[in-house]
Design a protein around this motif. Structure first.
Motif, PDB file in Angstrom:
ATOM      1  N   PHE A 361     -34.410 -11.094   0.229  1.00 18.31           N
ATOM      2  CA  PHE A 361     -33.640 -12.338   0.164  1.00 18.31           C
ATOM      3  C   PHE A 361     -32.170 -12.076   0.450  1.00 18.31           C
ATOM      4  O   PHE A 361     -31.517 -12.833   1.192  1.00 18.31           O
ATOM      5  CB  PHE A 361     -33.802 -12.968  -1.220  1.00 18.31           C
ATOM      6  N   ALA A 362     -31.629 -10.981  -0.109  1.00 19.23           N
ATOM      7  CA  ALA A 362     -30.229 -10.625   0.111  1.00 19.23           C
ATOM      8  C   ALA A 362     -29.983 -10.296   1.574  1.00 19.23           C
ATOM      9  O   ALA A 362     -28.951 -10.669   2.150  1.00 19.23           O
ATOM     10  CB  ALA A 362     -29.846  -9.441  -0.768  1.00 19.23           C
ATOM     11  N   SER A 363     -30.959  -9.612   2.200  1.00 21.96           N
ATOM     12  CA  SER A 363     -30.840  -9.252   3.613  1.00 21.96           C
ATOM     13  C   SER A 363     -30.844 -10.497   4.499  1.00 21.96           C
ATOM     14  O   SER A 363     -30.027 -10.624   5.420  1.00 21.96           O
ATOM     15  CB  SER A 363     -31.987  -8.320   4.010  1.00 21.96           C
ATOM     16  N   GLU A 364     -31.772 -11.415   4.212  1.00 22.34           N
ATOM     17  CA  GLU A 364     -31.854 -12.662   4.978  1.00 22.34           C
ATOM     18  C   GLU A 364     -30.591 -13.499   4.788  1.00 22.34           C
ATOM     19  O   GLU A 364     -30.081 -14.113   5.735  1.00 22.34           O
ATOM     20  CB  GLU A 364     -33.080 -13.470   4.537  1.00 22.34           C
ATOM     21  N   LYS A 365     -30.091 -13.494   3.577  1.00 23.40           N
ATOM     22  CA  LYS A 365     -28.879 -14.253   3.281  1.00 23.40           C
ATOM     23  C   LYS A 365     -27.695 -13.685   4.044  1.00 23.40           C
ATOM     24  O   LYS A 365     -26.857 -14.428   4.586  1.00 23.40           O
ATOM     25  CB  LYS A 365     -28.608 -14.216   1.779  1.00 23.40           C
ATOM     26  N   GLN A 366     -27.642 -12.341   4.114  1.00 26.13           N
ATOM     27  CA  GLN A 366     -26.567 -11.682   4.841  1.00 26.13           C
ATOM     28  C   GLN A 366     -26.642 -11.983   6.335  1.00 26.13           C
ATOM     29  O   GLN A 366     -25.623 -12.242   6.985  1.00 26.13           O
ATOM     30  CB  GLN A 366     -26.640 -10.171   4.604  1.00 26.13           C
ATOM     31  N   LYS A 367     -27.882 -11.983   6.896  1.00 24.10           N
ATOM     32  CA  LYS A 367     -28.064 -12.306   8.309  1.00 24.10           C
ATOM     33  C   LYS A 367     -27.626 -13.737   8.597  1.00 24.10           C
ATOM     34  O   LYS A 367     -26.964 -14.009   9.597  1.00 24.10           O
ATOM     35  CB  LYS A 367     -29.535 -12.134   8.701  1.00 24.10           C
ATOM     36  N   THR A 368     -28.005 -14.648   7.708  1.00 24.98           N
ATOM     37  CA  THR A 368     -27.647 -16.056   7.888  1.00 24.98           C
ATOM     38  C   THR A 368     -26.130 -16.232   7.846  1.00 24.98           C
ATOM     39  O   THR A 368     -25.555 -16.987   8.641  1.00 24.98           O
ATOM     40  CB  THR A 368     -28.290 -16.914   6.780  1.00 24.98           C
ATOM     41  N   GLU A 369     -25.491 -15.525   6.932  1.00 24.47           N
ATOM     42  CA  GLU A 369     -24.037 -15.617   6.831  1.00 24.47           C
ATOM     43  C   GLU A 369     -23.359 -15.076   8.086  1.00 24.47           C
ATOM     44  O   GLU A 369     -22.363 -15.633   8.551  1.00 24.47           O
ATOM     45  CB  GLU A 369     -23.564 -14.845   5.600  1.00 24.47           C
TER      46      GLU A 369
END
Length: 408
Positions: A361-369
């Motif tokens: 989730f943190a990785s996906e959130k970072q990619k989205t950001e």
């Protein structure tokens, strides 16, 4: 989502109160909202067809939240594994209400017995602990392991004449008759090395008035005179004809011990009883603790209890959720793990899977950001280019404006 999972109930709250907190957390989530909306709409249609009227909020109450139940009550004082069924999984809870093996870790203090068998009860008796020794204490492992009769505590949900035992106790009313002993099984009983130690955090209960409260007369339950039984296996191995333990009455507290308690007050520490027990459904750990105290001619009451395992759900196996997982983590994290547990059961390591889901989730959130940042930079770049074009070619921009005005 439908199925069975387990959650770690904290001490100081009833099983139902804790389950309502969990139910509120799941009902408030987006994960279950579509299912709840569908069930609510379906119930509204059914009610309209059956009565010709619009369903009230009260009529929709059952379907407007996640359907949930638990597979075995834990004492308010106790913490540990609470099996939860959601949706159609509630139908499987009957498998956990009887016939399941449970494991507990308990801590108790020698020297006092109480009406409830735990720290929240009134003092019934104060007994000596000066004679206690490691050899006698260690012998209880064998004496209570196996099939044996046990008298439930008066603060129990068992009913007598249609009324729960604990209601008689809370009202101070006498029982219609003595509590009947029941057959239980202690599959395993192991004492921790710190048993009899005084190096712990629990102060001993002391009478508020300086006198032992004689609640036993009010309750008329014979709590101090309940028959003590050893296991069938132990008695047979010793050639004993009866399972009734031939133990002399507990020794009264001595003046010297009373003086020590008064001298040190809350700093006084009684000998500790610390054990794990693997037991059958229907076994009362508070009663087991009380019986162990009687077996060594003293008394004892519970100060801490943890259900470490119920069937395949175990704190040690790390397949148990915590309430914080559903409140503090993002829904995308816990829903993924919950769905996996509901599908595959107790084989899932909840702690590991939550850590993986959190990382993803943190990785996906970072990619989205990062994507959003690139888009923002691109938009700013385009805006700067357009501004520069207007400043460089003002006549062209004015011409475009006139053309637009003419079209309009």
């Amino acid at each position: 989502m439908n199925g069975i999972f387990a959650i770690d109930k904290p001490g100081g709250i009833t099983s139902n109160q804790f389950m309502m907190k969990l139910q509120h957390a799941l009902t408030s989530s987006q994960i279950f909202s579509k299912e709840i909306q569908r069930a609510t709409a379906e119930r509204m249609r059914e009610y309209q067809q059956q009565t010709g009227k619009k369903a009230s909020k009260r009529k929709l109450r059952k379907v407007s939240k996640v359907k949930m139940g638990h597979g075995g009550t834990l004492d308010p004082l106790a913490s540990g594994v609470l099996v939860i069924g959601i949706g159609s999984g509630t139908k499987k809870l009957a498998n956990y209400l009887s016939g399941t093996v449970k494991e507990y870790e308990a801590e108790a203090l020698f020297g006092v017995s109480t009406t409830s068998g735990d720290v929240e009860g009134e003092i019934l008796s104060r007994n000596s602990v000066a004679h206690l020794n490691t050899e006698d204490i260690k012998s209880v492992e064998e004496k209570f392991k196996g099939c044996l009769k046990q008298t439930p505590p008066i603060f129990a949900a068992l009913k007598m004449n249609g009324k729960p035992l604990y209601e008689y106790a809370r009202e101070g009313k006498p029982l219609p008759r003595a509590i009947e002993p029941r057959q239980v099984t202690i599959y395993d009983l192991k004492l921790f090395p710190d048993t009899l130690s005084k190096n712990h955090k629990y102060p001993i209960l002391r009478p508020e008035s300086g006198e032992v409260k004689d609640d036993i007369k009010l309750l008329n339950s014979g709590l101090l005179d309940d028959t003590l039984y050893f296991s069938k296996e132990y008695c047979e191995s010793r050639g004993m004809e009866s399972e009734v333990a031939q133990i002399e009455r507990p020794l009264p507290i001595t003046e010297q011990e009373t003086g020590q308690i008064e001298k040190f007050g809350n700093e006084y520490r009684a000998p500790l009883l610390h054990f794990t027990a693997k037991v059958s459904s229907g076994t009362y750990i508070r009663s087991l603790i009380s019986d162990i105290g009687k077996a060594v001619r003293s008394s004892s009451y519970m100060v801490k209890l943890t259900r470490s395992q119920q069937q395949d759900w175990s704190l040690n196996r790390r397949n148990v959720f915590k309430l914080e997982d559903f409140i503090q983590r993002d829904e995308k994290v816990w829903s993924k793990v919950l769905e996996l547990v509901l599908e595959k059961g107790a084989e899932i390591d909840v702690v590991d899977e939550l850590a993986k889901a959190e990382k993803e989730f943190a990785s996906e959130k970072q990619k989205t950001e990062k994507i959003n940042q690139v888009n923002d930079d691109h938009n700013e770049s385009n805006l700067s280019t357009e501004t520069l074009a207007v400043e460089t070619h003002p006549n062209e921009a004015n011409t475009k404006k006139r053309t637009i005005d003419e079209i309009e």
